[in-house]
Design an enzyme around this catalytic site. Structure first.
Site, PDB file in Angstrom:
ATOM      1  N   VAL A  95      -1.728   9.029   4.969  1.00  0.00           N
ATOM      2  CA  VAL A  95      -3.045   9.411   4.967  1.00  0.00           C
ATOM      3  C   VAL A  95      -4.319   9.124   5.800  1.00  0.00           C
ATOM      4  CG1 VAL A  95      -4.076  10.870   3.545  1.00  0.00           C
ATOM      5  CG2 VAL A  95      -2.062  10.169   2.498  1.00  0.00           C
ATOM      6  N   THR A  96      -4.421   8.018   6.448  1.00  0.00           N
ATOM      7  CA  THR A  96      -5.265   7.945   6.992  1.00  0.00           C
ATOM      8  C   THR A  96      -5.005   8.382   8.693  1.00  0.00           C
ATOM      9  OG1 THR A  96      -5.751   6.129   5.580  1.00  0.00           O
ATOM     10  CG2 THR A  96      -6.988   5.424   7.523  1.00  0.00           C
TER      11      THR A  96
ATOM     12  N   GLY B  76       0.444  -1.206   0.122  1.00  0.00           N
ATOM     13  CA  GLY B  76       0.410   0.000  -0.049  1.00  0.00           C
ATOM     14  C   GLY B  76       0.988   0.689  -0.371  1.00  0.00           C
ATOM     15  N   ASP B  77      -0.104   2.668  -0.102  1.00  0.00           N
ATOM     16  CA  ASP B  77       0.860   4.148  -0.037  1.00  0.00           C
ATOM     17  C   ASP B  77       2.424   3.955  -1.214  1.00  0.00           C
ATOM     18  OD1 ASP B  77      -0.532   3.859   2.349  1.00  0.00           O
ATOM     19  OD2 ASP B  77       0.539   3.124   3.235  1.00  0.00           O
TER      20      ASP B  77
ATOM     21  N   GLY C  52       8.269  12.930  -8.862  1.00  0.00           N
ATOM     22  CA  GLY C  52       7.196  14.359  -7.731  1.00  0.00           C
ATOM     23  C   GLY C  52       5.665  13.836  -8.214  1.00  0.00           C
TER      24      GLY C  52
ATOM     25  N   GLN D  72      -5.638   0.039  -0.919  1.00  0.00           N
ATOM     26  CA  GLN D  72      -4.770  -1.376  -0.590  1.00  0.00           C
ATOM     27  C   GLN D  72      -3.719  -1.626  -1.153  1.00  0.00           C
ATOM     28  OE1 GLN D  72      -8.051  -1.334   1.260  1.00  0.00           O
ATOM     29  NE2 GLN D  72      -7.672  -0.134   2.745  1.00  0.00           N
TER      30      GLN D  72
ATOM     31  N   ARG E  67       0.498   7.458  10.947  1.00  0.00           N
ATOM     32  CA  ARG E  67       1.915   6.739  11.449  1.00  0.00           C
ATOM     33  C   ARG E  67       2.840   6.372  10.251  1.00  0.00           C
ATOM     34  NH1 ARG E  67      -1.214   0.011  11.984  1.00  0.00           N
ATOM     35  NH2 ARG E  67      -2.133   1.877  10.734  1.00  0.00           N
TER      36      ARG E  67
ATOM     37  N   ASP F 157      12.148  10.416  -7.664  1.00  0.00           N
ATOM     38  CA  ASP F 157      12.861  11.048  -7.085  1.00  0.00           C
ATOM     39  C   ASP F 157      13.579  11.131  -5.822  1.00  0.00           C
ATOM     40  OD1 ASP F 157      10.261  11.355  -7.144  1.00  0.00           O
ATOM     41  OD2 ASP F 157      11.054  12.999  -5.442  1.00  0.00           O
TER      42      ASP F 157
ATOM     43  N   THR G 139      -6.140  -0.496  10.995  1.00  0.00           N
ATOM     44  CA  THR G 139      -6.551   1.249  10.932  1.00  0.00           C
ATOM     45  C   THR G 139      -7.284   1.557  12.467  1.00  0.00           C
ATOM     46  OG1 THR G 139      -7.804   1.055   8.949  1.00  0.00           O
ATOM     47  CG2 THR G 139      -5.495   1.869   8.168  1.00  0.00           C
TER      48      THR G 139
ATOM     49  N   GLY H 148      -6.848   5.966   2.240  1.00  0.00           N
ATOM     50  CA  GLY H 148      -6.563   6.888   2.134  1.00  0.00           C
ATOM     51  C   GLY H 148      -5.378   7.563   1.399  1.00  0.00           C
ATOM     52  N   HIS H 149      -5.688   8.499  -0.060  1.00  0.00           N
ATOM     53  CA  HIS H 149      -5.377   8.935  -0.673  1.00  0.00           C
ATOM     54  C   HIS H 149      -5.363  10.288  -1.091  1.00  0.00           C
ATOM     55  CE1 HIS H 149      -7.529   7.600  -3.623  1.00  0.00           C
ATOM     56  NE2 HIS H 149      -7.703   8.306  -3.949  1.00  0.00           N
TER      57      HIS H 149
ATOM     58  N   ARG I 101       5.360   4.972   8.417  1.00  0.00           N
ATOM     59  CA  ARG I 101       6.079   3.779   7.436  1.00  0.00           C
ATOM     60  C   ARG I 101       7.209   3.055   7.371  1.00  0.00           C
ATOM     61  NH1 ARG I 101       3.072   7.547   2.350  1.00  0.00           N
ATOM     62  NH2 ARG I 101       1.100   7.098   3.110  1.00  0.00           N
TER      63      ARG I 101
ATOM     64  N   LYS J 186      -0.717   5.137  -5.746  1.00  0.00           N
ATOM     65  CA  LYS J 186      -2.239   4.850  -6.020  1.00  0.00           C
ATOM     66  C   LYS J 186      -2.873   6.479  -6.865  1.00  0.00           C
ATOM     67  CE  LYS J 186      -3.511   1.948  -3.681  1.00  0.00           C
ATOM     68  NZ  LYS J 186      -2.440   1.807  -2.270  1.00  0.00           N
TER      69      LYS J 186
END
Ligand code: IMP
Length: 428
Positions: free
Chosen positions: A300-301, A12-13, A416, A223, A304, A334, A128, A40-41, A306, A16
């Site tokens: 984002v949610t 995840g993260d 970016g 996810q 925490r 980047d 979460t 969360g995004h 990562r 996406k």
């Protein structure tokens, strides 16, 4: 535009949200097929940032139909907050649809999520705490409430009563927590049902009618592959099928109508929550840079931090296979610009055995030691590059190396956070 599944390939993260937002406008419809507000995004439009948890990315495009599919779980309060946020900013939600078969996250699901985690102690999953697991648990136990149930008070009351007969004794007797009454929940949920009524529909039918009309659909995964209930690092997973297969069951669209599977892959790897992660790095690296800080790796949610690690080619190859990837979007390249050399995991070793695919046995994966190849870094700012040729040779070689490990072409390279900071090699 051929109908496409967009899927996370790691934990995840992977970015996406950015890629989904970038391509969503090419489609007539964006459908989410699993998960709930555990996802969360962030989408950046001009100088405004939107944190999305429930609503599909298509919402930013007025002509695009955004569907929350039957495979999702919905927290009505969070959904209404997002609807209000968009309407307040002049972004219409008239094209938002919610499946009548999507399950409703109830307050007791959130209570139980926390209580189960506490009970697990050191073995907790690091959820979460949004009630996702208990909501899917009730779905499978066939005592869940669905969006369609909210539309008829007597049905809602009756089904809720039956659910509470099973839930309340658990809350009270096992966890010593307050219980719920039907009236109490109805007072909260029925007014929300009235507000959500115009959005609730037979989404499977709607989607298939769109397919018949030659419309294109983007299936927006939440996810990721290694958090999939079947193909992930069980039990440290979420409770739905995040892999590409979930797009079929979670939407009601047949697989012959899906043409492409775009896997989102971060140029390194991150994970939130517990569970094994072979390439995890200690917080500080010798160069004084950290992937956490350079990549701003905070959830984002839940906010925490990562866990971060070098790119894991074994996982990339596994994800390519499990999802049937046709294309990769490689994100956050980047962030690696600061490093002298970059490690890539090409295999694992465990008890003297070398593994080039994710071992099925949980304890082998937990003990797996990464075997690294070290590639030269490029040590310069690549965030202004807009074509593949503009990337320094070492960065091009890094991308080519990933293609070799995954056996899938890298179609997008993201350099970016902004939409424009994307190199499109093959997408049309
Ligand atoms: P749950 O989905 O809240 O039950 O959490 C199960 C596991 O999935 C935990 O390790 C979470 O941190 C992880 N997880 C759930 N949603 C996301 C996400 O959107 N990104 C990354 N990890 C997630």
């Amino acid at each position: 535009m051929p109908s496409t599944v967009l899927v996370g390939t790691q934990w995840g993260d992977e970015g996406k949200g950015k890629i989904c937002d970038l391509i969503a406008g090419d489609f007539d419809c964006v459908v989410r097929y699993q998960g709930g507000n555990n996802a969360g995004h962030t989408i950046v439009v001009g100088d405004r940032k939107y944190g999305l948890h429930q609503v599909p990315s298509g919402i930013m495009y007025p002509d695009c139909v955004s569907v929350i599919g039957n495979g999702c779980v919905v927290n009505p309060k969070v959904l209404l907050e997002e609807i209000d946020m968009f309407e307040h900013d002049g972004i219409s939600t008239a094209n938002l649809k919610v499946s009548g078969n999507a399950h409703i996250i109830m307050p007791y699901h959130m209570d139980l999520d926390g209580a189960y985690e506490q009970l697990l102690g050191d073995h907790n999953i690091g959820t979460t705490k949004r009630g996702i697991g208990p909501c899917y648990q009730d779905k499978m136990a066939r005592i869940g409430l669905r969006m369609q149930d909210m539309l008829d008070e007597s049905v809602f009351r009756e089904k809720l009563g039956r659910a509470l007969d099973r839930v309340n004794p658990q809350l009270e007797k096992i966890f010593g927590m307050p219980t719920y009454t039907v009236d109490q929940i109805c007072a909260d949920y029925l007014p929300m049902a009235e507000r959500l009524r115009p959005y609730i529909c037979e989404s499977g039918l709607l989607l298939n009618e769109m397919v018949e009309d030659g419309k294109s659909i983007l299936f927006e995964g939440a996810q990721a592959t290694l958090l999939d209930i079947d193909h992930g690092t069980y039990p440290y997973v979420t409770s739905s099928n995040c892999t590409a297969g979930g797009s079929v069951t979670g939407s009601g669209v047949g697989m012959k109508n899906i043409d492409r599977v775009l896997g989102i892959m971060k140029a390194y790897i991150t994970r939130v929550g517990e569970g094994p992660m072979p390439t995890e790095l200690a917080y500080e690296t010798p160069e004084g840079h950290t992937l956490t800080e350079d990549g701003y790796e905070y959830g984002v949610t839940t906010g925490r931090r990562r866990r971060c690690g070098w790119f894991d080619g074994v996982i990339a190859n596994y994800a390519a296979r499990v999802n049937g990837l046709t294309d990769i979007a490689l994100t956050k390249l980047d962030v690696l610009s600061a490093f002298d050399t970059i490690k890539v995991c090409v295999a694992y070793e465990c008890d003297g055995v070398r593994y080039t695919t994710v071992p099925e046995h949980e304890s082998v994966f937990a003990a797996a030691k990464p075997v690294y190849e070290e590639l030269p870094g490029w040590k310069c700012d690549i965030s202004a590059c807009r074509s593949f040729d503009e990337l320094p040779q070492a960065a091009q070689d890094y991308v080519a190396y990933i293609e070799k490990l995954a056996h899938v072409r890298v179609t997008f390279v993201s350099v970016g956070p902004d939409r424009e900071q994307t190199i499109n090699r093959y997408w049309k």
